[in-house]
Write a protein that holds these residues in place. Structure first.
Motif, PDB file in Angstrom:
ATOM      1  N   LEU A  21       1.005  -1.312   0.096  1.00 21.61           N
ATOM      2  CA  LEU A  21      -0.046   0.051   0.122  1.00 21.61           C
ATOM      3  C   LEU A  21       0.927   1.029  -0.060  1.00 21.61           C
ATOM      4  O   LEU A  21       1.515   1.510   1.110  1.00 21.61           O
ATOM      5  CB  LEU A  21      -0.921   0.080   1.239  1.00 21.61           C
ATOM      6  CG  LEU A  21      -1.776   1.113   1.525  1.00 21.61           C
ATOM      7  CD1 LEU A  21      -2.699   1.468   0.185  1.00 21.61           C
ATOM      8  CD2 LEU A  21      -2.572   1.059   2.645  1.00 21.61           C
ATOM      9  N   LEU A  48      -4.677  -1.782   8.542  1.00 19.68           N
ATOM     10  CA  LEU A  48      -5.430  -0.838   8.256  1.00 19.68           C
ATOM     11  C   LEU A  48      -6.702  -1.084   9.284  1.00 19.68           C
ATOM     12  O   LEU A  48      -7.241  -0.012   9.946  1.00 19.68           O
ATOM     13  CB  LEU A  48      -6.190  -1.045   7.005  1.00 19.68           C
ATOM     14  CG  LEU A  48      -5.253  -0.568   5.855  1.00 19.68           C
ATOM     15  CD1 LEU A  48      -5.891  -1.096   4.611  1.00 19.68           C
ATOM     16  CD2 LEU A  48      -5.171   0.821   5.786  1.00 19.68           C
ATOM     17  N   PHE A 103      -6.209  10.461   7.148  1.00 13.97           N
ATOM     18  CA  PHE A 103      -5.275   9.756   6.463  1.00 13.97           C
ATOM     19  C   PHE A 103      -5.181   9.815   4.888  1.00 13.97           C
ATOM     20  O   PHE A 103      -6.859   9.851   4.459  1.00 13.97           O
ATOM     21  CB  PHE A 103      -5.287   8.078   7.086  1.00 13.97           C
ATOM     22  CG  PHE A 103      -5.042   7.847   8.265  1.00 13.97           C
ATOM     23  CD1 PHE A 103      -3.629   7.828   8.734  1.00 13.97           C
ATOM     24  CD2 PHE A 103      -5.971   7.762   9.123  1.00 13.97           C
ATOM     25  CE1 PHE A 103      -3.384   7.764   9.944  1.00 13.97           C
ATOM     26  CE2 PHE A 103      -5.899   7.605  10.463  1.00 13.97           C
ATOM     27  CZ  PHE A 103      -4.411   7.531  10.886  1.00 13.97           C
ATOM     28  N   GLN A 122      -6.164   0.289  -2.791  1.00 13.25           N
ATOM     29  CA  GLN A 122      -5.883  -0.763  -1.816  1.00 13.25           C
ATOM     30  C   GLN A 122      -6.156  -2.065  -2.352  1.00 13.25           C
ATOM     31  O   GLN A 122      -6.395  -3.146  -1.922  1.00 13.25           O
ATOM     32  CB  GLN A 122      -6.701  -0.658  -0.592  1.00 13.25           C
ATOM     33  CG  GLN A 122      -6.348   0.338   0.520  1.00 13.25           C
ATOM     34  CD  GLN A 122      -7.294   1.564   0.267  1.00 13.25           C
ATOM     35  OE1 GLN A 122      -8.427   1.596   0.462  1.00 13.25           O
ATOM     36  NE2 GLN A 122      -6.879   2.943  -0.075  1.00 13.25           N
ATOM     37  N   SER A 147      -3.604   7.729   1.019  1.00 16.56           N
ATOM     38  CA  SER A 147      -3.067   6.835   0.544  1.00 16.56           C
ATOM     39  C   SER A 147      -3.424   6.552  -1.125  1.00 16.56           C
ATOM     40  O   SER A 147      -4.099   7.235  -1.695  1.00 16.56           O
ATOM     41  CB  SER A 147      -3.228   5.587   1.098  1.00 16.56           C
ATOM     42  OG  SER A 147      -4.597   5.026   0.588  1.00 16.56           O
ATOM     43  N   LEU A 150     -10.012   8.118   5.766  1.00 20.26           N
ATOM     44  CA  LEU A 150      -8.932   8.009   4.488  1.00 20.26           C
ATOM     45  C   LEU A 150      -9.521   8.342   3.256  1.00 20.26           C
ATOM     46  O   LEU A 150     -10.765   8.081   2.813  1.00 20.26           O
ATOM     47  CB  LEU A 150      -8.663   6.234   4.277  1.00 20.26           C
ATOM     48  CG  LEU A 150      -7.849   5.857   3.089  1.00 20.26           C
ATOM     49  CD1 LEU A 150      -6.398   6.686   3.579  1.00 20.26           C
ATOM     50  CD2 LEU A 150      -7.991   4.356   3.149  1.00 20.26           C
ATOM     51  N   HIS A 195      -8.194   8.577  -0.976  1.00 19.95           N
ATOM     52  CA  HIS A 195      -7.356   7.920  -1.701  1.00 19.95           C
ATOM     53  C   HIS A 195      -7.667   8.063  -3.090  1.00 19.95           C
ATOM     54  O   HIS A 195      -9.109   8.031  -3.337  1.00 19.95           O
ATOM     55  CB  HIS A 195      -6.926   6.686  -1.490  1.00 19.95           C
ATOM     56  CG  HIS A 195      -7.928   5.385  -1.624  1.00 19.95           C
ATOM     57  ND1 HIS A 195      -8.049   4.826  -3.056  1.00 19.95           N
ATOM     58  CD2 HIS A 195      -9.330   4.768  -1.014  1.00 19.95           C
ATOM     59  CE1 HIS A 195      -9.216   3.852  -2.968  1.00 19.95           C
ATOM     60  NE2 HIS A 195      -9.843   4.070  -2.035  1.00 19.95           N
ATOM     61  N   PHE A 232       0.956   5.931   1.992  1.00 15.69           N
ATOM     62  CA  PHE A 232      -0.284   5.871   3.220  1.00 15.69           C
ATOM     63  C   PHE A 232       0.486   7.041   4.379  1.00 15.69           C
ATOM     64  O   PHE A 232       1.593   6.569   4.813  1.00 15.69           O
ATOM     65  CB  PHE A 232      -0.549   4.723   3.857  1.00 15.69           C
ATOM     66  CG  PHE A 232      -1.374   4.751   4.871  1.00 15.69           C
ATOM     67  CD1 PHE A 232      -2.658   4.088   4.544  1.00 15.69           C
ATOM     68  CD2 PHE A 232      -1.282   5.134   6.120  1.00 15.69           C
ATOM     69  CE1 PHE A 232      -3.903   4.159   5.458  1.00 15.69           C
ATOM     70  CE2 PHE A 232      -2.442   5.123   7.104  1.00 15.69           C
ATOM     71  CZ  PHE A 232      -3.718   4.451   6.790  1.00 15.69           C
TER      72      PHE A 232
END
Length: 259
Positions: free
Chosen positions: A11, A50, A34, A39, A36, A145, A147, A14
């Motif tokens: 990953l 996680l 967070f 995934q 990233s 999170l 992403h 992150f």
């Protein structure tokens, strides 16, 4: 490597984008924000790591075709809310078109990225997801999170908007954005990425071109901010007019994120 960056088996990028001081004299909480890359390739050990973060909201900024090609993996005990958009269902991703058709040089990469960023804040899917993300920040007390695919452009834009809203100094906002270049070690990985691009496009890309395209530069984010200011007068104007982030929501977000 900075303590903001968390190492995983599979990953990338992150990291915690909280913890910065704000203009109100407080700091953002750590362990709440967070960011990233995708995934899709995570290992079982990654999923266990996680799970420890107890993510309450995951914002997937990728297009539907990206999500189908690389579906996210979740821990069996995942209880968070996932925000996605289907508004960009049709059409090829701009970076795919670029890789297939443009000269793969450092200059062409920078030109493409700068143009991409000027349009990025106004894509219908981004307006949809950015607005829903900020509403979620005003409602949840669990970690969030955000992403996309590489966790650098769409994700970087949204993290920068969050920092601005929270009163993080522009220098810190930009430092966090540029941290992708440290988290991913593009210089070290450029030869391998160039080989992957060759297999995908059939053409050679220099290491400098890979770094320009796969990394981030201050000029990219500056281009997005300039475009926002041209259309809405300021980032604050964009947040309110385009994303529906009014004063009441800003106050709720600030209160929930303040340490």
């Amino acid at each position: 490597m900075t303590s903001r960056i968390h190492a995983f088996d599979a990953l990338d990028n992150f990291r915690d984008y909280g913890g910065y001081d704000t203009a109100a004299g407080r700091a953002l909480k750590t362990g709440r924000l967070f960011r990233s890359a995708h995934q899709a390739s995570v290992t079982e050990a990654d999923l266990e790591r996680l799970a420890v973060f107890d993510l309450g909201v995951v914002v997937d900024l990728r297009r539907p075709v990206e999500r189908r090609r690389q579906p996210s993996k979740r821990a069996a005990n995942f209880t968070g809310q996932v925000l996605e958009s289907d508004l960009d269902e049709r059409g090829e991703a701009p970076h795919i078109t670029f890789l297939k058709s443009a000269d793969l040089t450092a200059d062409s990469g920078r030109t493409f990225m700068t143009g991409l960023y000027r349009d990025l804040p106004f894509a219908p899917a981004h307006l949809d997801l950015f607005g829903r993300y900020f509403r979620a920040l005003g409602e949840t007390d669990r970690p969030v999170l955000i992403h996309c695919a590489a966790g650098k452009d769409r994700t970087g834009m949204l993290a920068a908007l969050t920092h601005h809203l929270a009163g993080v100094h522009h220098d810190d906002l930009m430092e966090d954005y540029l941290l992708t270049n440290t988290a991913v070690d593009l210089v070290g990985r450029a030869p391998a990425i160039a080989e992957q691009l060759k297999g995908f496009t059939g053409r050679e890309a220099s290491n400098d071109a890979v770094v320009a395209f796969m990394g981030v530069e201050a000029a990219y984010l500056d281009a997005a901010i300039a475009s926002i200011e041209e259309r809405h007068g300021s980032i604050d104007g964009y947040l309110e007019q385009a994303l529906g982030v009014d004063a009441a929501l800003r106050e709720r977000i600030a209160e929930r994120l303040a340490a």
